[in-house]
Design an enzyme around this catalytic site. Structure first.
Site, PDB file in Angstrom:
ATOM      1  CE  LYS A  47      -6.972  -1.122   5.723  1.00  0.00           C
ATOM      2  NZ  LYS A  47      -7.996  -1.465   4.708  1.00  0.00           N
ATOM      3  CG  HIS A  76      -5.260   0.199  -4.102  1.00  0.00           C
ATOM      4  ND1 HIS A  76      -4.694   0.147  -2.848  1.00  0.00           N
ATOM      5  CD2 HIS A  76      -6.214  -0.765  -4.097  1.00  0.00           C
ATOM      6  CE1 HIS A  76      -5.289  -0.784  -2.125  1.00  0.00           C
ATOM      7  NE2 HIS A  76      -6.209  -1.352  -2.864  1.00  0.00           N
ATOM      8  NE  ARG A 121      -3.572  -2.250   2.747  1.00  0.00           N
ATOM      9  CZ  ARG A 121      -3.294  -3.389   3.382  1.00  0.00           C
ATOM     10  NH1 ARG A 121      -2.094  -3.535   3.944  1.00  0.00           N
ATOM     11  NH2 ARG A 121      -4.177  -4.348   3.460  1.00  0.00           N
ATOM     12  CE1 TYR A 127      -6.332  -7.709  -6.974  1.00  0.00           C
ATOM     13  CE2 TYR A 127      -6.279  -8.796  -4.842  1.00  0.00           C
ATOM     14  CZ  TYR A 127      -6.216  -7.659  -5.606  1.00  0.00           C
ATOM     15  OH  TYR A 127      -6.053  -6.442  -4.999  1.00  0.00           O
ATOM     16  NE  ARG A 186      -3.178  -3.715  -1.486  1.00  0.00           N
ATOM     17  CZ  ARG A 186      -2.615  -4.469  -0.544  1.00  0.00           C
ATOM     18  NH1 ARG A 186      -1.308  -4.555  -0.468  1.00  0.00           N
ATOM     19  NH2 ARG A 186      -3.360  -5.139   0.318  1.00  0.00           N
ATOM     20  CG  HIS A 205      -6.097  -8.825   1.232  1.00  0.00           C
ATOM     21  ND1 HIS A 205      -6.295  -9.259  -0.053  1.00  0.00           N
ATOM     22  CD2 HIS A 205      -5.910  -7.492   1.147  1.00  0.00           C
ATOM     23  CE1 HIS A 205      -6.225  -8.228  -0.887  1.00  0.00           C
ATOM     24  NE2 HIS A 205      -5.997  -7.151  -0.176  1.00  0.00           N
TER      25      HIS A 205
END
Length: 331
Positions: free
Chosen positions: A191, A257, A162, A292, A260, A283
């Site tokens: 995050k 992004h 990120r 994806y 990414r 994630h």
């Protein structure tokens, strides 16, 4: 006006104590909540013709909140997803007050009853290998600035980081030059305070080794031409500028992004299993990564070919194997 009625003290406790200390929410989430009320309070103040510091909790009615959400979409041009994000912050604030003051339970119920708007997830934007290579070729690596920009683009593509993870990367977060078959790694701080390690390609290791040679461990890895750490805006501008130099990307919006997404899609095409990609991207849930698995038409075409109507079915050889049937009957 009593303190338990005024909006200000409640909001201060919510932003400074509850979400930081009790909930330990990520810094970006705290900033998002702050920005929500930075927009909401002046809007309510204008509508009620009442100073912000005189607003009471019950001034924040559900009809006013709905007007504010409509204002975000119609006047500020925000998407439904942004509208829902702002609403979630207001709901969390209402829940905070309702759980601590029984007199506001009814008010809390009215605010939390406001429904989120259904929004469609945007399609995953990503670059082909040739497009990504064309972007990497844009910076002039013969110059110090171009070398730094190339290193940042290559790192984003290698790790799928990120933008905040790249800008916060310190020299101490790189474990490179190990030799003896060891892996060169980058530790990313993601995050919610979560960390993960991503392996580095030999080319990435070589470029980053040149950048951090002799630098203090607390220095930011990626610095701008002014010698200051890259900001989020600086990374966006860099990628926007490089994409504009690639003819195939001139009309497309390319962001960090998108790179990414590109990393994830290329891992899918390389046959990497989806759970490994989940860990690679950081994630929490694999359902986030499953998007994806649907992006490549080649994979879809292969799946269709397997179940194509009219294909000859394999003969049931077990019926012709007399010895096998005799063996089963003898048991």
């Amino acid at each position: 006006m009593p303190e338990h009625v005024t909006l200000g003290p409640w909001l201060r406790r919510f932003l400074c104590e509850y979400i930081v200390t009790e909930r330990n929410l990520a810094r970006n989430t705290c900033k998002s909540y702050r920005d929500t009320f930075s927009l909401l309070l002046p809007f309510v103040s204008r509508k009620l013709r009442k100073p912000v510091d005189r607003l009471a909790v019950r001034d924040l009615t559900s009809p006013l909140v709905l007007l504010f959400l409509a204002h975000l979409e119609e006047d500020r041009g925000c998407s439904a997803r942004t509208r829902n994000q702002r609403l979630s912050a207001i709901r969390a604030f209402a829940r905070f007050i309702g759980s601590r003051d029984p007199a506001h339970v009814e008010w809390c119920g009215h605010i939390r009853a406001i429904a989120s708007k259904k929004s469609m997830s945007p399609p995953v934007g990503w670059l082909t290998r040739s497009e990504m290579e064309a972007m990497l070729a844009v910076p002039d690596r013969k110059t110090r600035r171009g070398h730094s920009e190339y290193a940042l683009l290559l790192f984003l593509y290698n790790t799928g980081a990120r933008v905040s993870e790249a800008t916060q990367l310190k020299v101490r977060d790189l474990q490179i030059g190990r030799g003896n078959g060891g892996y060169d790694l980058a530790t990313l701080h993601g995050k919610g305070g979560k960390t993960r390690q991503c392996p580095l390609w030999p080319e990435t290791e070589r470029v980053l080794a040149d950048k951090i040679l002799g630098r203090p461990v607390d220095d930011a890895v990626f610095v701008s031409r002014l010698g200051t750490p890259f900001t989020r805006f600086g990374v966006y501008r860099l990628i926007e500028r490089c994409a504009a130099r690639v003819p195939e990307l001139a009309e497309r919006t390319i962001t960090p992004h998108v790179i990414r997404h590109t990393t994830a899609c290329h891992l899918v095409l390389a046959g990497v299993d989806i759970n490994t990609i989940r860990a690679w991207l950081g994630h929490v849930s694999i359902s986030t990564t499953n998007i994806y698995a649907e992006i490549d038409l080649t994979l879809k075409a292969s799946a269709i070919a397997v179940c194509e109507v009219g294909q000859p079915r394999p003969s049931r050889s077990w019926k012709e194997d007399k010895d096998l049937m005799a063996f089963l009957k003898s048991l």
